[in-house]
Write a protein that holds these residues in place. Structure first.
Motif, mmCIF file in Angstrom:
data_model
loop_
_atom_site.group_PDB
_atom_site.id
_atom_site.type_symbol
_atom_site.label_atom_id
_atom_site.label_comp_id
_atom_site.label_asym_id
_atom_site.label_seq_id
_atom_site.Cartn_x
_atom_site.Cartn_y
_atom_site.Cartn_z
ATOM 1 N N PRO A 40 0.816 -1.221 0.000
ATOM 2 C CA PRO A 40 0.000 0.000 0.000
ATOM 3 C C PRO A 40 0.849 1.270 0.000
ATOM 4 O O PRO A 40 1.840 1.385 0.730
ATOM 5 C CB PRO A 40 -0.809 -0.120 1.305
ATOM 6 C CG PRO A 40 -0.928 -1.595 1.522
ATOM 7 C CD PRO A 40 0.388 -2.165 1.053
ATOM 8 N N GLY A 41 0.470 2.196 -0.859
ATOM 9 C CA GLY A 41 1.106 3.508 -0.890
ATOM 10 C C GLY A 41 2.464 3.577 -1.547
ATOM 11 O O GLY A 41 3.156 4.588 -1.426
ATOM 12 N N ARG A 42 2.851 2.548 -2.313
ATOM 13 C CA ARG A 42 4.208 2.524 -2.849
ATOM 14 C C ARG A 42 4.292 2.794 -4.348
ATOM 15 O O ARG A 42 5.374 2.684 -4.932
ATOM 16 C CB ARG A 42 4.861 1.167 -2.559
ATOM 17 C CG ARG A 42 5.030 0.863 -1.086
ATOM 18 C CD ARG A 42 6.027 1.768 -0.419
ATOM 19 N NE ARG A 42 7.376 1.603 -0.940
ATOM 20 C CZ ARG A 42 8.464 2.126 -0.381
ATOM 21 N NH1 ARG A 42 8.349 2.885 0.705
ATOM 22 N NH2 ARG A 42 9.651 1.929 -0.915
ATOM 23 N N HIS A 46 3.609 7.329 -3.635
ATOM 24 C CA HIS A 46 4.965 7.366 -3.089
ATOM 25 C C HIS A 46 5.878 8.242 -3.928
ATOM 26 O O HIS A 46 6.825 8.854 -3.417
ATOM 27 C CB HIS A 46 5.525 5.939 -3.040
ATOM 28 C CG HIS A 46 6.809 5.794 -2.294
ATOM 29 N ND1 HIS A 46 6.887 5.810 -0.922
ATOM 30 C CD2 HIS A 46 8.087 5.634 -2.742
ATOM 31 C CE1 HIS A 46 8.146 5.653 -0.547
ATOM 32 N NE2 HIS A 46 8.893 5.553 -1.621
ATOM 33 N N ALA A 47 5.581 8.331 -5.220
ATOM 34 C CA ALA A 47 6.451 9.062 -6.149
ATOM 35 C C ALA A 47 6.066 10.523 -6.312
ATOM 36 O O ALA A 47 6.799 11.294 -6.931
ATOM 37 C CB ALA A 47 6.429 8.377 -7.515
ATOM 38 N N ARG A 146 4.596 10.873 0.875
ATOM 39 C CA ARG A 146 4.981 9.605 1.516
ATOM 40 C C ARG A 146 4.513 9.583 2.965
ATOM 41 O O ARG A 146 3.984 8.578 3.454
ATOM 42 C CB ARG A 146 6.487 9.405 1.420
ATOM 43 C CG ARG A 146 6.970 9.260 -0.010
ATOM 44 C CD ARG A 146 8.465 9.002 -0.097
ATOM 45 N NE ARG A 146 8.897 8.973 -1.488
ATOM 46 C CZ ARG A 146 10.140 8.734 -1.879
ATOM 47 N NH1 ARG A 146 11.078 8.475 -0.974
ATOM 48 N NH2 ARG A 146 10.441 8.722 -3.166
ATOM 49 N N ALA A 147 4.684 10.712 3.646
ATOM 50 C CA ALA A 147 4.223 10.799 5.032
ATOM 51 C C ALA A 147 2.705 10.759 5.100
ATOM 52 O O ALA A 147 2.119 10.117 5.983
ATOM 53 C CB ALA A 147 4.759 12.074 5.681
ATOM 54 N N LEU A 148 2.053 11.444 4.158
ATOM 55 C CA LEU A 148 0.594 11.458 4.127
ATOM 56 C C LEU A 148 0.044 10.054 3.898
ATOM 57 O O LEU A 148 -0.906 9.621 4.579
ATOM 58 C CB LEU A 148 0.105 12.388 3.019
ATOM 59 C CG LEU A 148 -1.410 12.421 2.790
ATOM 60 C CD1 LEU A 148 -2.123 13.042 3.976
ATOM 61 C CD2 LEU A 148 -1.749 13.173 1.511
ATOM 62 N N THR A 149 0.623 9.329 2.958
ATOM 63 C CA THR A 149 0.132 7.988 2.652
ATOM 64 C C THR A 149 0.372 7.044 3.824
ATOM 65 O O THR A 149 -0.496 6.224 4.160
ATOM 66 C CB THR A 149 0.804 7.451 1.379
ATOM 67 O OG1 THR A 149 0.627 8.405 0.324
ATOM 68 C CG2 THR A 149 0.201 6.145 0.946
ATOM 69 N N ASP A 289 16.892 9.476 -6.326
ATOM 70 C CA ASP A 289 16.057 9.782 -7.493
ATOM 71 C C ASP A 289 15.120 8.609 -7.718
ATOM 72 O O ASP A 289 15.360 7.499 -7.243
ATOM 73 C CB ASP A 289 16.900 10.087 -8.738
ATOM 74 C CG ASP A 289 17.823 8.949 -9.112
ATOM 75 O OD1 ASP A 289 17.315 7.837 -9.392
ATOM 76 O OD2 ASP A 289 19.062 9.145 -9.138
ATOM 77 N N TRP A 290 14.018 8.856 -8.438
ATOM 78 C CA TRP A 290 13.023 7.812 -8.630
ATOM 79 C C TRP A 290 12.110 8.189 -9.794
ATOM 80 O O TRP A 290 12.157 9.299 -10.311
ATOM 81 C CB TRP A 290 12.185 7.600 -7.366
ATOM 82 C CG TRP A 290 11.333 8.793 -6.981
ATOM 83 C CD1 TRP A 290 10.048 9.057 -7.358
ATOM 84 C CD2 TRP A 290 11.726 9.890 -6.149
ATOM 85 N NE1 TRP A 290 9.618 10.247 -6.812
ATOM 86 C CE2 TRP A 290 10.627 10.772 -6.060
ATOM 87 C CE3 TRP A 290 12.910 10.215 -5.462
ATOM 88 C CZ2 TRP A 290 10.671 11.958 -5.328
ATOM 89 C CZ3 TRP A 290 12.943 11.397 -4.724
ATOM 90 C CH2 TRP A 290 11.839 12.248 -4.663
#
Length: 359
Positions: A40-42, A46-47, A146-149, A289-290
């Motif tokens: 979940p959330g990835r 996440h990006a 990311r923190a929100l998810t 980076d992503w």
């Protein structure tokens, strides 16, 4: 005979849209299972960059009412998930500096009058080198996606939402034309209501062929303590400061299928563009980076509403606005699923607009 657990609603997809909807449905008393193909959330959540941008010169006209409503909902939305999760999601309200291209032909007279800089650019953001473009000040917020998810996931669990992870859905199950649940690579789950929140993967789940596609975005993160105060959006690059000293640099918009690999040349180009805008960033370390895959649609608008299959709903295709639109999407879809009349007319976002797709 052994009792087989069922739920009121199954949500396919554990990104910020699916998680927010799960929380909204639990608040209305529904039992909810979130089935996520990975963790979940990835994925797109996440990006994401986390700019809560509802600017009229950047947001599609048809989406503006929902974008503005969702932006207004954000403080309460964040307060709720922070309170229930115990996590901080870094909601910032210092505003945005928006640089528009000189050749942009949109009428800026009224926009410029209401979004002029409160003080000279050199005072507002000393680290920025003026690119000699029209600049505006927007009272926008930003958040760490990311923190929100992570907070939304913890809040959903706190409220009793169930999860099945690393378990891709292979089909929505029907009996006599009505939804009965979903089949996954591992098992089957039963529910009279299913919501497709699977993002870029939404169109791959039978029986409905939603015209979503992955739109790749590459980004990087720098460590630059106390360098920037505002979000900065320019034609070639945007910069999003976090309260812990990170600066997010983005992004690309690429039609590259489901390829999430980063390209060194692209990352270097974004890095150089960031340094041109804020020269002190040349001393900042690259943390990571992503690339992420946004769910795009043919008309760049989300797909929200009921399908032609009773009990089957969809909330996907948010493209670059998934983080921004999470609160309003959850609110309106929960109303629709609960049998209430949504506060906004969702006709423009109906899956039926893509007929003859099988929806």
């Amino acid at each position: 005979m052994a009792h087989v657990k069922t739920w009121d609603v199954i949500i396919m997809g554990g990104g910020i849209i699916g998680l927010s909807l799960a929380i909204a449905l639990r608040k209305r008393g529904a039992s909810v299972l979130v089935v996520e193909r990975g963790e979940p959330g990835r994925e797109a959540s996440h990006a994401a960059g986390g700019m809560l941008a509802d600017c009229i010169v950047e947001t599609p006209t048809g989406l503006q009412p929902l974008a503005s409503a969702s932006a207004r909902m954000y403080p309460e939305f964040v307060h709720e998930v922070e309170n229930e999760s115990g996590l901080n999601v870094d909601l910032r309200d210092q505003g945005t500096l928006l640089f528009l291209p000189l050749h942009d032909s949109r009428d800026r007279a009224e926009f410029g009058a209401t979004h002029s800089l409160p003080t000279p650019l050199s005072e507002l953001e000393p680290a920025i080198v003026d690119p000699k473009l029209p600049v505006f000040f927007l009272m926008e917020r930003s958040v760490d996606p990311r923190a929100l998810t992570a907070a939304a996931l913890k809040a959903a669990r706190h409220r009793g939402v169930d999860f099945s992870s690393a378990d891709p859905v292979t089909a929505v199950d029907l009996a006599d034309g009505r939804v009965t649940g979903v089949t996954t690579t591992k098992t089957t789950f039963s529910a009279p209501t299913v919501v497709n929140c699977a993002g870029a993967w939404s169109g791959q789940i039978p029986p409905c062929a939603f015209p979503t596609r992955p739109v790749k975005g590459q980004m990087l993160c720098l460590i630059a303590r106390t360098l920037l105060k505002h979000v900065v959006r320019a034609p070639e690059v945007y910069l999003i400061p976090r309260s812990d000293g990170r600066v997010i640099v983005g992004t690309t918009v690429e039609e590259a299928g489901f390829d999430k690999r980063t390209d060194l040349a692209v990352i270097q180009h974004l890095h150089r563009a960031a340094i041109v805008l804020a020269p002190e960033l040349r001393n900042a370390k690259i943390l990571e980076d992503w690339a992420g895959l946004r769910p795009g649609t043919p008309d760049a608008l989300p797909i929200l509403g009921a399908t032609s299959k009773p009990g089957y709903y969809v909330a996907t295709g948010h493209f670059r606005d998934g983080i921004l639109l999470a609160p309003i999407t959850a609110h309106l879809m929960a109303q629709l699923i609960d049998g209430s009349k949504p506060e906004f007319d969702l006709a423009a976002f109906s899956p039926a607009r893509f007929q003859p797709a099988r929806v």
